[in-house]
Design a protein around this motif. Structure first.
Motif, short mmCIF file in Angstrom:
data_model
loop_
_atom_site.label_atom_id
_atom_site.label_comp_id
_atom_site.label_asym_id
_atom_site.label_seq_id
_atom_site.Cartn_x
_atom_site.Cartn_y
_atom_site.Cartn_z
N GLN A 109 0.85 -1.19 0.00
CA GLN A 109 0.00 0.00 0.00
C GLN A 109 0.89 1.24 0.00
O GLN A 109 1.96 1.24 0.61
N SER A 110 0.43 2.27 -0.69
CA SER A 110 1.12 3.56 -0.65
C SER A 110 0.25 4.58 0.07
O SER A 110 -0.98 4.43 0.13
N TRP A 111 0.89 5.59 0.59
CA TRP A 111 0.21 6.65 1.34
C TRP A 111 -0.04 7.82 0.39
O TRP A 111 0.91 8.30 -0.25
N ASP A 112 -1.29 8.24 0.29
CA ASP A 112 -1.57 9.33 -0.66
C ASP A 112 -1.68 10.68 0.05
O ASP A 112 -2.14 11.66 -0.54
N GLY A 113 -1.28 10.73 1.30
CA GLY A 113 -1.36 11.97 2.06
C GLY A 113 -2.48 11.97 3.06
O GLY A 113 -2.48 12.73 4.03
N ALA A 114 -3.48 11.10 2.81
CA ALA A 114 -4.63 11.03 3.71
C ALA A 114 -4.96 9.61 4.10
O ALA A 114 -5.48 9.36 5.18
N ALA A 115 -4.64 8.66 3.23
CA ALA A 115 -5.01 7.27 3.50
C ALA A 115 -4.07 6.34 2.74
O ALA A 115 -3.33 6.79 1.85
N TYR A 116 -4.12 5.06 3.11
CA TYR A 116 -3.36 4.05 2.38
C TYR A 116 -4.20 3.49 1.25
O TYR A 116 -5.40 3.23 1.43
N ALA A 117 -3.57 3.33 0.09
CA ALA A 117 -4.27 2.75 -1.06
C ALA A 117 -3.52 1.49 -1.50
O ALA A 117 -2.29 1.48 -1.55
N ASP A 118 -4.26 0.43 -1.79
CA ASP A 118 -3.63 -0.79 -2.29
C ASP A 118 -2.96 -0.51 -3.63
O ASP A 118 -3.49 0.21 -4.47
N ILE A 119 -1.76 -1.09 -3.81
CA ILE A 119 -1.06 -0.99 -5.08
C ILE A 119 -1.38 -2.25 -5.88
O ILE A 119 -1.03 -3.36 -5.45
N PRO A 120 -2.08 -2.12 -7.02
CA PRO A 120 -2.44 -3.32 -7.77
C PRO A 120 -1.22 -4.00 -8.38
O PRO A 120 -0.41 -3.33 -9.05
N ALA A 121 -1.05 -5.28 -8.11
CA ALA A 121 0.08 -6.04 -8.64
C ALA A 121 -0.19 -7.51 -8.35
O ALA A 121 -1.12 -7.84 -7.61
N ALA A 122 0.61 -8.38 -8.96
CA ALA A 122 0.58 -9.79 -8.58
C ALA A 122 1.50 -9.97 -7.38
O ALA A 122 2.62 -9.46 -7.37
N TYR A 123 1.02 -10.68 -6.35
CA TYR A 123 1.79 -10.84 -5.11
C TYR A 123 1.99 -12.32 -4.80
O TYR A 123 1.22 -12.92 -4.04
N PRO A 124 2.99 -12.94 -5.37
CA PRO A 124 3.22 -14.36 -5.10
C PRO A 124 3.74 -14.58 -3.68
O PRO A 124 4.26 -13.66 -3.05
N VAL A 125 3.59 -15.79 -3.19
CA VAL A 125 4.11 -16.17 -1.86
C VAL A 125 5.02 -17.38 -2.03
O VAL A 125 4.56 -18.44 -2.47
N THR A 126 6.30 -17.20 -1.73
CA THR A 126 7.20 -18.34 -1.65
C THR A 126 8.20 -18.06 -0.53
O THR A 126 8.35 -16.91 -0.10
N VAL A 127 8.87 -19.11 -0.07
CA VAL A 127 9.89 -18.95 0.97
C VAL A 127 11.27 -19.20 0.39
O VAL A 127 11.42 -19.63 -0.75
N ASP A 128 12.28 -18.88 1.21
CA ASP A 128 13.69 -19.13 0.86
C ASP A 128 14.14 -18.37 -0.38
O ASP A 128 14.99 -18.87 -1.14
N GLY A 129 13.61 -17.19 -0.58
CA GLY A 129 14.07 -16.34 -1.67
C GLY A 129 13.22 -15.09 -1.70
O GLY A 129 12.17 -15.03 -1.06
N TYR A 130 13.69 -14.08 -2.42
CA TYR A 130 12.90 -12.86 -2.57
C TYR A 130 11.71 -13.11 -3.49
O TYR A 130 11.83 -13.85 -4.48
N VAL A 131 10.57 -12.53 -3.18
CA VAL A 131 9.47 -12.48 -4.13
C VAL A 131 9.31 -11.03 -4.58
O VAL A 131 9.52 -10.10 -3.80
N THR A 132 8.99 -10.86 -5.84
CA THR A 132 8.97 -9.54 -6.45
C THR A 132 7.56 -9.14 -6.85
O THR A 132 6.81 -9.97 -7.36
N ALA A 133 7.22 -7.89 -6.59
CA ALA A 133 5.98 -7.30 -7.10
C ALA A 133 6.35 -6.07 -7.92
O ALA A 133 7.12 -5.22 -7.45
N SER A 134 5.87 -6.01 -9.15
CA SER A 134 6.13 -4.86 -10.03
C SER A 134 4.81 -4.17 -10.34
O SER A 134 3.77 -4.82 -10.43
#
Ligand SMILES: [Zn+2]
Length: 415
Positions: A109-134
């Motif tokens: 989420q990013s802060w727009d000055g008044a509230a947090y807004a979800d950042i639309p992206a694919a959010y994978p879940v794995t362990v033992d390594g970095y996961v990336t969201a673009s």
């Protein structure tokens, strides 16, 4: 003809300078302050942006952020003093197989000055390594990582937030109140014993000669035994401390390196039996004495070979060291210079878990050419790391003094 050769040499020199595309994206997470919805008392949320890459999701060696026993929706937050334009992020989940597990889902989420807004992206879940969201770039002062827990509490080992160079690179723009004191400091530096323009063994010179990294020798001037684990913790603490100064430079005024890895290439001791490891991950030097303390071989030391060539170093130039971390039993205080840093061995070992190992930080500052302030104080300033005894972490004024050194010296590297 002579002049022609000079021109050719000059061009060749410029070709060795790293291109600016090296810094196309910069991890700006280390510049932020980390906070969280909840942190277990034995964990530390500062772990998530300390620049240390985890070895696995159940990392037992480095600091971690975990929320046990708190479950449900938990978050960690990175807050920057000024807006960042971020287009991707990486997270490394903490999962110990027990009370802290990977989340079922996560989002940014990013802060727009008044509230947090979800950042639309694919959010994978794995362990033992970095996961990336673009995602399409967002400009914000706050990035929140929201984790929805599954069968246990949740946590993170590291977060990276990437900003485009063009947006991240800041120029010379210190706060107005610092312009006068910074000018005083630079005039003081220019009029000191050492000509900053002529001196060629600052940390800057060493990093540039290596293409963006720095090598260390540990001078262990103590009879206390050192396990492999202690060796690695000292390396990690040194890397974290050096990294705090380098984080100040990342993305600033043409500085080309987002990170400056610290490599410990050697340990020097009086007695090999003091070192309780058998692996050959570092060179070991036994009984090579200088100043009545063990040192790594002089043919491998930058201080003794300021041309940057190491023809007589066993193992070659890759085994050279730029600085020494000289650890002396029973020593109070510290000393620092282009040769490295000297602090008490007990002091360092006792403070390996500290966020700011402040004597070491202060001495590393000297390695870049920052002065002491024993007998004067710049206008409007009271307390900062380089004024010993008045601060225990790198302050905004310390940061701008370092950047000012770069501003005055960078032309020698073609910047
Ligand atoms: Zn000092």
């Amino acid at each position: 003809m002579r002049r022609l050769f000079a021109v050719v040499a000059l061009l060749a020199g410029f070709l060795l300078v790293p291109t600016r595309s090296d810094a196309a994206v910069v991890n700006v997470a280390p510049w932020a302050t980390a906070t969280a919805s909840y942190t277990s008392p034995w964990e530390n949320v500062a772990a998530i942006n300390d620049g240390v890459d985890p070895s696995r999701s159940n990392d037992l060696r480095n600091r971690r952020w975990g929320t046990w026993p708190q479950a449900g929706e938990q978050w960690a937050l990175l807050t920057w003093p000024s807006a960042q334009t971020i287009s991707s992020a990486q997270v490394y989940f903490f999962d110990d197989g027990g009370g802290v597990r990977e989340p079922v889902s996560w989002r940014l989420q990013s802060w727009d000055g008044a509230a947090y807004a979800d950042i639309p992206a694919a959010y994978p879940v794995t362990v033992d390594g970095y996961v990336t969201a673009s995602f399409p770039a967002v400009t914000t002062t706050r990035l929140r990582i929201v984790l929805e827990s599954g069968k246990a509490a949740v946590g993170l080992l590291e977060v990276k937030a990437f900003a485009d160079t063009a947006a991240a690179q800041s120029g010379w723009n210190p706060p107005a109140a610092l312009v006068t004191p910074l000018d005083e400091v630079w005039r003081h530096t220019e009029s000191g014993d050492r000509d900053p323009y002529g001196f060629r063994n600052f940390g800057w010179d060493q990093i540039m000669a290596n293409g963006g990294s720095i090598n260390y020798c540990v001078r262990w001037d103590s009879p206390a035994p050192v396990s492999a684990e202690l060796r690695d913790r000292i390396h990690a603490a040194l890397g974290r401390s050096f990294g705090k100064w380098m984080n100040v430079m990342a993305g600033h005024d043409g500085w080309p390196y987002a990170e400056v890895p610290v490599k410990v290439v050697g340990w020097a001791v009086r007695d090999r039996a003091t070192l309780q490891w058998d692996d050959d991950s570092v060179d070991v030097y036994v009984g090579d004495m200088r100043e009545n303390a063990p040192q790594c071989a002089e043919p491998c030391g930058r201080f003794f070979n300021q041309s940057g060539a190491y023809p007589d170093c066993p193992g070659g130039a890759s085994h050279h060291y730029d600085m020494s971390l000289w650890l002396t039993a029973g020593m109070d205080g510290g000393a620092g210079g282009d040769w490295g840093q000297r602090v008490g061995s007990e002091y360092l070992v006792d403070n390996l878990g500290s966020d700011d190992i402040h004597i070491l930080l202060h001495e590393i500052g000297h390695g870049f050419g920052l002065d002491d302030f024993y007998d004067w104080t710049p206008t409007g300033q009271c307390c900062f790391l380089m004024k010993a005894g008045t601060a225990t972490s790198i302050t905004e004024f310390d940061a701008w003094m370092l950047r000012d050194l770069w501003r005055h010296l960078k032309s020698r590297y073609g910047y």
